[in-house]
Design a protein around this motif. Sequence first.
Motif, mmCIF file in Angstrom:
data_model
loop_
_atom_site.group_PDB
_atom_site.id
_atom_site.type_symbol
_atom_site.label_atom_id
_atom_site.label_comp_id
_atom_site.label_asym_id
_atom_site.label_seq_id
_atom_site.Cartn_x
_atom_site.Cartn_y
_atom_site.Cartn_z
ATOM 1 N N TYR A 1 6.580 4.879 21.083
ATOM 2 C CA TYR A 1 6.046 6.243 21.116
ATOM 3 C C TYR A 1 5.539 6.666 19.734
ATOM 4 O O TYR A 1 4.435 7.197 19.613
ATOM 5 C CB TYR A 1 7.111 7.224 21.602
ATOM 6 C CG TYR A 1 6.637 8.653 21.544
ATOM 7 C CD1 TYR A 1 5.750 9.153 22.483
ATOM 8 C CD2 TYR A 1 7.070 9.502 20.525
ATOM 9 C CE1 TYR A 1 5.293 10.456 22.416
ATOM 10 C CE2 TYR A 1 6.619 10.809 20.459
ATOM 11 C CZ TYR A 1 5.739 11.276 21.405
ATOM 12 O OH TYR A 1 5.285 12.569 21.329
ATOM 13 N N CYS B 1 9.335 3.537 29.983
ATOM 14 C CA CYS B 1 8.459 4.650 29.656
ATOM 15 C C CYS B 1 7.451 4.810 30.793
ATOM 16 O O CYS B 1 6.859 3.824 31.240
ATOM 17 C CB CYS B 1 7.735 4.365 28.329
ATOM 18 S SG CYS B 1 6.623 5.673 27.820
ATOM 19 N N ASP B 2 7.264 6.041 31.267
ATOM 20 C CA ASP B 2 6.368 6.294 32.402
ATOM 21 C C ASP B 2 4.905 6.017 32.087
ATOM 22 O O ASP B 2 4.154 5.600 32.953
ATOM 23 C CB ASP B 2 6.501 7.741 32.882
ATOM 24 C CG ASP B 2 7.821 7.986 33.572
ATOM 25 O OD1 ASP B 2 8.373 7.024 34.122
ATOM 26 O OD2 ASP B 2 8.289 9.137 33.563
ATOM 27 N N GLN B 3 4.486 6.271 30.872
ATOM 28 C CA GLN B 3 3.083 6.087 30.493
ATOM 29 C C GLN B 3 2.828 4.635 30.069
ATOM 30 O O GLN B 3 3.723 3.970 29.552
ATOM 31 C CB GLN B 3 2.719 7.028 29.339
ATOM 32 C CG GLN B 3 2.740 8.478 29.720
ATOM 33 C CD GLN B 3 1.718 8.807 30.788
ATOM 34 O OE1 GLN B 3 0.631 8.261 30.810
ATOM 35 N NE2 GLN B 3 2.084 9.701 31.691
ATOM 36 N N PHE C 1 -2.479 9.408 26.500
ATOM 37 C CA PHE C 1 -1.210 8.796 26.911
ATOM 38 C C PHE C 1 -0.050 9.273 26.044
ATOM 39 O O PHE C 1 1.040 9.521 26.539
ATOM 40 C CB PHE C 1 -1.297 7.270 26.852
ATOM 41 C CG PHE C 1 -2.160 6.651 27.907
ATOM 42 C CD1 PHE C 1 -2.332 7.252 29.140
ATOM 43 C CD2 PHE C 1 -2.795 5.453 27.666
ATOM 44 C CE1 PHE C 1 -3.125 6.680 30.113
ATOM 45 C CE2 PHE C 1 -3.597 4.859 28.631
ATOM 46 C CZ PHE C 1 -3.764 5.481 29.853
ATOM 47 N N CYS D 1 9.053 9.478 26.290
ATOM 48 C CA CYS D 1 9.138 8.110 25.760
ATOM 49 C C CYS D 1 9.725 8.084 24.351
ATOM 50 O O CYS D 1 10.125 7.029 23.877
ATOM 51 C CB CYS D 1 7.766 7.455 25.777
ATOM 52 S SG CYS D 1 7.134 7.194 27.445
ATOM 53 N N SER E 1 0.952 12.920 26.836
ATOM 54 C CA SER E 1 1.628 13.067 28.134
ATOM 55 C C SER E 1 2.916 12.256 28.238
ATOM 56 O O SER E 1 3.474 12.142 29.322
ATOM 57 C CB SER E 1 0.667 12.660 29.255
ATOM 58 O OG SER E 1 0.320 11.308 29.141
ATOM 59 N N ALA E 2 3.396 11.716 27.130
ATOM 60 C CA ALA E 2 4.604 10.888 27.174
ATOM 61 C C ALA E 2 5.666 11.306 26.167
ATOM 62 O O ALA E 2 6.228 10.465 25.469
ATOM 63 C CB ALA E 2 4.211 9.436 26.940
#
Length: 160
Positions: A103, A32-34, A88, A95, A91-92
């Motif tokens: 998430y 997950c990017d965040q 977060f 996820c 913006s995810a």
Amino acid sequence: MLHYCLVHAAYHFSRQLPKRSRAKLPRSARYCDQPLLNNLTSFIIFTFLMTGFTVLLTLMDPIPREVRVTFHVYGVGSFGQGILTTAFTVSAPQCANTTPELYYLSLVLSVLSVLATVFIVFLIPFWIANIFYPGMVFNQRSRAGICHKPVARCSYLWHV
């Protein structure tokens, strides 16, 4: 003992699975990017602090000024943590596909943080009025004030 028992049971149940099928998903699919996991860790730390404040505030009477100040500083930190959780999570959305449990837990915590913030923002005018006009909002001795009738059975519900 419950926690020990659950870990013990999980250990023994996991040993019933073949070694190769214990972790089937490749590592790249669980990314997950965040920083939702780091944020969840800080949320857990705030939960431990919350437990400590709960014990302190329920056992102490009167509450010392230092404890009150520390509790309100904790409240500001909790507000900031709620903002970060919400930011977060918003913006995810990707996820939800890669780490859905993380998430959706972050999503639930974000909604609860927003609801708690709305509740506290509703109480702020009462706190300010009580500072400038003591007894106007709630005066337990004279059984008067704006909030006396709604909270007559549960006094001091609205402040620490």
